[in-house]
Design an enzyme around this catalytic site. Structure first.
Site, PDB file in Angstrom:
ATOM      1  N   ASN A  12      21.177 -31.541 -33.298  1.00  0.00           N
ATOM      2  CA  ASN A  12      21.049 -30.325 -32.493  1.00  0.00           C
ATOM      3  C   ASN A  12      22.357 -29.528 -32.591  1.00  0.00           C
ATOM      4  OD1 ASN A  12      21.456 -28.627 -30.178  1.00  0.00           O
ATOM      5  ND2 ASN A  12      19.603 -29.507 -29.305  1.00  0.00           N
ATOM      6  N   ASP A  14      22.977 -26.506 -31.179  1.00  0.00           N
ATOM      7  CA  ASP A  14      23.109 -25.463 -30.138  1.00  0.00           C
ATOM      8  C   ASP A  14      24.563 -25.131 -29.832  1.00  0.00           C
ATOM      9  OD1 ASP A  14      20.383 -25.516 -29.800  1.00  0.00           O
ATOM     10  OD2 ASP A  14      20.426 -26.630 -27.910  1.00  0.00           O
ATOM     11  N   HIS A  15      25.419 -26.166 -29.811  1.00  0.00           N
ATOM     12  CA  HIS A  15      26.777 -25.924 -29.328  1.00  0.00           C
ATOM     13  C   HIS A  15      27.691 -25.277 -30.362  1.00  0.00           C
ATOM     14  CE1 HIS A  15      25.674 -27.244 -25.500  1.00  0.00           C
ATOM     15  NE2 HIS A  15      25.294 -28.420 -25.931  1.00  0.00           N
ATOM     16  N   ARG A  23      32.785 -15.848 -27.712  1.00  0.00           N
ATOM     17  CA  ARG A  23      33.504 -14.630 -28.101  1.00  0.00           C
ATOM     18  C   ARG A  23      32.548 -13.508 -28.513  1.00  0.00           C
ATOM     19  NH1 ARG A  23      39.123 -15.423 -29.472  1.00  0.00           N
ATOM     20  NH2 ARG A  23      39.839 -16.700 -27.745  1.00  0.00           N
ATOM     21  N   HIS A  48      17.548 -25.246 -29.571  1.00  0.00           N
ATOM     22  CA  HIS A  48      16.819 -24.932 -28.334  1.00  0.00           C
ATOM     23  C   HIS A  48      16.966 -23.435 -28.089  1.00  0.00           C
ATOM     24  CE1 HIS A  48      16.284 -26.030 -23.762  1.00  0.00           C
ATOM     25  NE2 HIS A  48      15.460 -25.077 -24.153  1.00  0.00           N
ATOM     26  N   ARG A  50      16.615 -21.036 -25.604  1.00  0.00           N
ATOM     27  CA  ARG A  50      16.411 -20.997 -24.148  1.00  0.00           C
ATOM     28  C   ARG A  50      15.964 -19.612 -23.721  1.00  0.00           C
ATOM     29  NH1 ARG A  50      19.146 -25.615 -21.464  1.00  0.00           N
ATOM     30  NH2 ARG A  50      18.481 -24.571 -19.563  1.00  0.00           N
ATOM     31  N   ARG A  54      21.330 -18.458 -23.891  1.00  0.00           N
ATOM     32  CA  ARG A  54      22.766 -18.685 -23.648  1.00  0.00           C
ATOM     33  C   ARG A  54      23.512 -19.139 -24.902  1.00  0.00           C
ATOM     34  NH1 ARG A  54      22.669 -23.994 -19.795  1.00  0.00           N
ATOM     35  NH2 ARG A  54      21.318 -22.648 -18.570  1.00  0.00           N
ATOM     36  N   GLU A  75      13.302 -26.743 -29.778  1.00  0.00           N
ATOM     37  CA  GLU A  75      13.105 -27.134 -28.380  1.00  0.00           C
ATOM     38  C   GLU A  75      12.831 -25.868 -27.587  1.00  0.00           C
ATOM     39  OE1 GLU A  75      16.690 -29.054 -27.200  1.00  0.00           O
ATOM     40  OE2 GLU A  75      16.412 -30.732 -28.546  1.00  0.00           O
ATOM     41  N   THR A 105      22.498 -28.438 -18.937  1.00  0.00           N
ATOM     42  CA  THR A 105      21.705 -28.907 -20.073  1.00  0.00           C
ATOM     43  C   THR A 105      20.384 -29.400 -19.494  1.00  0.00           C
ATOM     44  OG1 THR A 105      21.647 -30.449 -21.940  1.00  0.00           O
ATOM     45  CG2 THR A 105      22.783 -31.217 -19.964  1.00  0.00           C
ATOM     46  N   THR A 106      19.448 -29.823 -20.381  1.00  0.00           N
ATOM     47  CA  THR A 106      18.154 -30.284 -19.889  1.00  0.00           C
ATOM     48  C   THR A 106      18.359 -31.539 -19.038  1.00  0.00           C
ATOM     49  OG1 THR A 106      17.357 -29.541 -22.037  1.00  0.00           O
ATOM     50  CG2 THR A 106      15.796 -30.723 -20.654  1.00  0.00           C
ATOM     51  N   GLU A 156       9.229 -37.281 -26.785  1.00  0.00           N
ATOM     52  CA  GLU A 156      10.647 -37.611 -26.961  1.00  0.00           C
ATOM     53  C   GLU A 156      11.110 -38.210 -25.641  1.00  0.00           C
ATOM     54  OE1 GLU A 156      13.362 -34.650 -28.579  1.00  0.00           O
ATOM     55  OE2 GLU A 156      15.022 -35.546 -27.468  1.00  0.00           O
ATOM     56  N   HIS A 197      19.198 -37.293 -26.078  1.00  0.00           N
ATOM     57  CA  HIS A 197      19.995 -36.717 -24.990  1.00  0.00           C
ATOM     58  C   HIS A 197      21.150 -37.640 -24.602  1.00  0.00           C
ATOM     59  CE1 HIS A 197      21.147 -34.004 -21.832  1.00  0.00           C
ATOM     60  NE2 HIS A 197      20.286 -33.153 -22.339  1.00  0.00           N
ATOM     61  N   GLY A 198      22.345 -37.106 -24.760  1.00  0.00           N
ATOM     62  CA  GLY A 198      23.547 -37.825 -24.332  1.00  0.00           C
ATOM     63  C   GLY A 198      23.960 -38.965 -25.249  1.00  0.00           C
TER      64      GLY A 198
HETATM   65  N1  PXP Z   1      16.641 -33.704 -26.974  1.00  0.00           N
HETATM   66  C1  PXP Z   1      16.337 -32.685 -26.138  1.00  0.00           C
HETATM   67  C2  PXP Z   1      14.902 -32.473 -25.776  1.00  0.00           C
HETATM   68  C3  PXP Z   1      17.330 -31.824 -25.637  1.00  0.00           C
HETATM   69  O1  PXP Z   1      16.998 -30.817 -24.803  1.00  0.00           O
HETATM   70  C4  PXP Z   1      18.666 -32.029 -26.059  1.00  0.00           C
HETATM   71  C5  PXP Z   1      19.725 -31.084 -25.607  1.00  0.00           C
HETATM   72  O2  PXP Z   1      19.445 -29.802 -26.043  1.00  0.00           O
HETATM   73  C6  PXP Z   1      18.936 -33.094 -26.934  1.00  0.00           C
HETATM   74  C7  PXP Z   1      17.905 -33.929 -27.357  1.00  0.00           C
HETATM   75  C8  PXP Z   1      20.302 -33.365 -27.439  1.00  0.00           C
HETATM   76  O3  PXP Z   1      21.103 -33.790 -26.381  1.00  0.00           O
HETATM   77  P1  PXP Z   1      22.666 -33.930 -26.598  1.00  0.00           P
HETATM   78  O4  PXP Z   1      23.193 -32.565 -26.905  1.00  0.00           O
HETATM   79  O5  PXP Z   1      23.150 -34.467 -25.289  1.00  0.00           O
HETATM   80  O6  PXP Z   1      22.862 -34.882 -27.737  1.00  0.00           O
END
Ligand code: PXP
Length: 243
Positions: A12, A14-15, A23, A48, A50, A54, A75, A105-106, A156, A197-198
């Protein structure tokens, strides 16, 4: 022991977009990040989109479609607006997540039992569009049964509770057992089971003791780690200009 010989890593990114949006500029580029991620061995890219936009923006979703070689997972909330975008780009998988504007976050899985009829209708629409959906849920057996009842075929499992426990603690063990039982049950009734996640370098090895996981979706820890392992080169490049 890794029982998941074929477990796929979907990263993922996103970050990367979070940093760019800080910026409002053009870098770091999510396209470049996706290309590097895949050439480094990832099996796919996850983003994702959103409702509050964001991090990932609409243009990213379309640009990534052009360059992702492996699995493309989008996502999204069960939202008509985002589904219309998904229909245009046809990702390999839509992971349906709950979304709240105030959250960092989710935070939890979908309330499948409380929103069964809306989710069932949404899944039907996804099917009509010839797209595949996965429901992001907590490791709860009643939720898995309800997901089956409303026509889902992929889930998931939300690993966040496990990931938030101190490593090797009794709480981590108990959350791990919930995940394992949920994954085994879901697989036994025909689900394709993903997780995420995490997850990070420290808590991932134990997750691989869960058999039959198809994909892991990992984001924040990889992008965070990339900052640390990449700083050396980034500083050197600027120093070289100053010389
Ligand atoms: N799975 C889902 C459904 C999520 O929403 C996210 C975060 O966007 C992740 C996995 C990835 O989580 P993490 O960024 O904590 O690894």
């Amino acid at each position: 022991m890794n029982l998941n010989k074929q477990v796929l890593l979907c990263v993922n990114i996103d970050h990367v977009a979070t940093l760019r949006q800080a910026r409002g500029g053009i870098y770091p580029s999510v396209v470049e990040a996706a290309q590097l991620t895949e050439s480094s061995g990832a099996d796919g890219i996850t983003i994702h989109l959103r409702e509050d936009r964001r991090h990932i923006q609409d243009a990213d979703v379309f640009q990534l479609k052009e360059i992702i070689r492996g699995r493309y997972t989008l996502e999204m909330a069960a939202s008509q607006e985002i589904l219309e975008i998904a229909k245009k780009i046809k990702p390999d998988l839509l992971t349906i997540v709950p979304e709240k504007r105030q959250e960092l976050t989710t935070e939890g899985g979908l309330n499948v039992i409380g929103n069964a009829s809306e989710l069932k209708e949404f899944l039907l629409e996804v099917k009509k569009a010839n797209l595949q959906a996965s429901l992001f849920i907590d490791p709860d057996l009643a939720t898995i049964e309800k997901a089956r009842e409303i026509g889902a075929s992929r889930i998931e499992l939300h690993t966040g509770k496990y990931a938030n426990c101190p490593i090797n603690s009794p709480e981590a063990e108990s959350e791990f057992q919930n995940l394992k039982k949920a994954a085994e049950f879901a697989h036994s009734i025909g689900f394709i089971v993903n997780a995420g996640h995490g997850l990070n370098l420290a808590n991932l090895p134990k997750i691989l003791q869960i058999p039959n996981l198809e994909e892991l979706h990992i984001g924040h820890s990889i992008i965070a780690r990339a900052v640390i392992v990449g700083l050396n080169q980034a500083v050197k490049e600027i120093k070289d200009i100053l010389k």
